[in-house]
Design a protein around this motif. Structure first.
Motif, mmCIF file in Angstrom:
data_model
loop_
_atom_site.group_PDB
_atom_site.id
_atom_site.type_symbol
_atom_site.label_atom_id
_atom_site.label_comp_id
_atom_site.label_asym_id
_atom_site.label_seq_id
_atom_site.Cartn_x
_atom_site.Cartn_y
_atom_site.Cartn_z
ATOM 1 N N HIS A 95 0.836 -1.213 0.000
ATOM 2 C CA HIS A 95 0.000 0.000 0.000
ATOM 3 C C HIS A 95 0.866 1.256 0.000
ATOM 4 C CE1 HIS A 95 -3.539 2.447 0.619
ATOM 5 N NE2 HIS A 95 -2.940 3.028 1.642
ATOM 6 N N ALA A 96 1.903 1.265 0.825
ATOM 7 C CA ALA A 96 2.795 2.430 0.889
ATOM 8 C C ALA A 96 3.528 2.621 -0.439
ATOM 9 C CB ALA A 96 3.798 2.264 2.027
ATOM 10 N N TYR A 97 3.927 1.515 -1.073
ATOM 11 C CA TYR A 97 4.623 1.599 -2.363
ATOM 12 C C TYR A 97 3.704 2.184 -3.434
ATOM 13 C CZ TYR A 97 7.198 0.252 -6.538
ATOM 14 O OH TYR A 97 7.856 0.269 -7.739
ATOM 15 N N GLU A 98 2.451 1.748 -3.454
ATOM 16 C CA GLU A 98 1.487 2.297 -4.411
ATOM 17 C C GLU A 98 1.307 3.796 -4.196
ATOM 18 O OE1 GLU A 98 -2.310 0.317 -4.518
ATOM 19 O OE2 GLU A 98 -1.344 -1.651 -4.494
ATOM 20 N N LYS A 99 1.186 4.187 -2.935
ATOM 21 C CA LYS A 99 1.000 5.604 -2.622
ATOM 22 C C LYS A 99 2.235 6.410 -3.030
ATOM 23 C CE LYS A 99 -1.415 6.913 0.777
ATOM 24 N NZ LYS A 99 -2.135 7.390 1.923
ATOM 25 N N ALA A 100 3.422 5.900 -2.715
ATOM 26 C CA ALA A 100 4.659 6.600 -3.079
ATOM 27 C C ALA A 100 4.793 6.711 -4.594
ATOM 28 C CB ALA A 100 5.875 5.878 -2.490
ATOM 29 N N SER A 101 4.467 5.650 -5.317
ATOM 30 C CA SER A 101 4.546 5.681 -6.781
ATOM 31 C C SER A 101 3.598 6.727 -7.350
ATOM 32 C CB SER A 101 4.209 4.304 -7.363
ATOM 33 O OG SER A 101 5.168 3.364 -6.958
ATOM 34 N N GLY A 102 2.402 6.815 -6.788
ATOM 35 C CA GLY A 102 1.448 7.838 -7.224
ATOM 36 C C GLY A 102 1.973 9.236 -6.970
ATOM 37 N N TRP A 103 2.584 9.441 -5.819
ATOM 38 C CA TRP A 103 3.165 10.753 -5.510
ATOM 39 C C TRP A 103 4.261 11.104 -6.503
ATOM 40 C CZ3 TRP A 103 3.859 11.638 0.468
ATOM 41 C CH2 TRP A 103 2.612 11.574 1.080
ATOM 42 N N PHE A 104 5.096 10.118 -6.873
ATOM 43 C CA PHE A 104 6.163 10.379 -7.843
ATOM 44 C C PHE A 104 5.590 10.789 -9.186
ATOM 45 C CE2 PHE A 104 9.043 7.948 -5.067
ATOM 46 C CZ PHE A 104 10.062 8.874 -5.008
ATOM 47 N N ASN A 105 4.563 10.095 -9.615
ATOM 48 C CA ASN A 105 3.951 10.433 -10.895
ATOM 49 C C ASN A 105 3.384 11.846 -10.879
ATOM 50 O OD1 ASN A 105 4.547 8.009 -12.159
ATOM 51 N ND2 ASN A 105 2.657 7.043 -11.464
ATOM 52 N N ASP A 106 2.839 12.262 -9.733
ATOM 53 C CA ASP A 106 2.222 13.579 -9.639
ATOM 54 C C ASP A 106 3.222 14.705 -9.351
ATOM 55 O OD1 ASP A 106 -0.198 12.359 -10.067
ATOM 56 O OD2 ASP A 106 -0.751 12.298 -7.945
ATOM 57 N N TRP A 107 4.206 14.449 -8.453
ATOM 58 C CA TRP A 107 5.031 15.542 -7.957
ATOM 59 C C TRP A 107 6.542 15.357 -8.099
ATOM 60 C CZ3 TRP A 107 1.430 14.332 -3.583
ATOM 61 C CH2 TRP A 107 0.214 14.986 -3.751
ATOM 62 N N GLY A 108 7.029 14.175 -8.377
ATOM 63 C CA GLY A 108 8.465 13.947 -8.587
ATOM 64 C C GLY A 108 9.341 14.426 -7.437
ATOM 65 N N PHE A 109 10.168 15.453 -7.692
ATOM 66 C CA PHE A 109 11.105 16.023 -6.724
ATOM 67 C C PHE A 109 10.415 16.331 -5.399
ATOM 68 C CE2 PHE A 109 12.761 19.848 -4.701
ATOM 69 C CZ PHE A 109 14.107 19.583 -4.573
ATOM 70 N N ILE A 127 13.296 3.483 -2.619
ATOM 71 C CA ILE A 127 13.197 2.347 -3.537
ATOM 72 C C ILE A 127 12.295 2.707 -4.713
ATOM 73 C CG2 ILE A 127 12.354 -0.028 -3.763
ATOM 74 C CD1 ILE A 127 13.357 -0.444 -0.826
ATOM 75 N N SER A 128 11.198 3.412 -4.442
ATOM 76 C CA SER A 128 10.299 3.839 -5.520
ATOM 77 C C SER A 128 11.007 4.782 -6.484
ATOM 78 C CB SER A 128 9.070 4.555 -4.942
ATOM 79 O OG SER A 128 8.328 3.700 -4.130
ATOM 80 N N ALA A 129 11.808 5.695 -5.956
ATOM 81 C CA ALA A 129 12.532 6.641 -6.819
ATOM 82 C C ALA A 129 13.453 5.895 -7.771
ATOM 83 C CB ALA A 129 13.336 7.624 -5.971
#
Length: 194
Positions: A95-109, A127-129
């Motif tokens: 669940h945390a990985y999915e949330k982090a991946s979504g944040w990367f897609n939306d906001w990156g840096f 790890i997601s980065a």
């Protein structure tokens, strides 16, 4: 039973150990790439034990956390299959990985910068980065600013509070500890319900 008071006293004792800075550095590195315990559990009592060294401890924690974040990035980039059982469907951090991946897609840096203060385990972001091939230099910069901001804030506030802060924490440590346990159980229950 004074469980958290005993743990608090024990941690304060460890924080005065001659090798405490090495332990803090190792914990900071490990937490950013694979270990579940945040470095705050050592940074806080070490700062309370030696407030004059607060900025040194914050800098050490930040540096080792960023280096550990680079290791987490490398895991995500080069060896994602090693951690797939933890982040794949049904894994402990799925669940945390999915949330982090979504944040990367939306906001990156900005996702990495905010992650420095987030309750989501930082290793999930590192790890997601790597897995999502975020640009390495912005990743390191965001890690340094986000993690540094958090650790310098914590150490600065505790050093500023000094012995009086240690006394206040000791007085309320049972209440704080049990409140955190209740919040963790409620958060776990809510996540499991989704």
């Amino acid at each position: 039973m004074k469980l958290f008071t005993r743990l608090y006293d024990m941690t304060l004792g460890w924080s005065r150990h001659p090798r405490a800075p090495q332990y803090l550095g190792a914990l900071s590195f490990a937490e950013s790439s694979f270990f579940p315990v945040p470095p705050d559990v050592m940074l806080m009592p070490m700062t309370l034990a030696k407030p004059q060294r607060a900025m040194y401890y914050a800098a050490l924690t930040t540096l080792m956390s960023v280096i550990g974040g680079m290791a987490g990035y490398a895991i995500g980039h080069f060896a994602l299959e090693w951690v797939q059982p933890l982040i794949g469907e049904g894994g402990r951090y799925a669940h945390a990985y999915e949330k982090a991946s979504g944040w990367f897609n939306d906001w990156g840096f900005w996702a990495v910068l905010i992650a420095g203060f987030s309750p989501i385990p930082y290793k999930v972001f590192t790890i997601s980065a790597g897995a999502l091939s975020m640009s390495f230099f912005p990743f390191v910069l965001a890690s340094a600013v986000g993690r540094g901001g958090r650790f310098f804030l914590v150490a600065g506030l505790l050093a500023w509070g000094g012995e009086a802060m240690e006394g206040r924490i000791r007085r309320y440590v049972e209440w704080i500890g049990w409140s955190l346990v209740v919040l963790a159980v409620v958060a776990w229950w809510m996540i499991r319900k989704q």
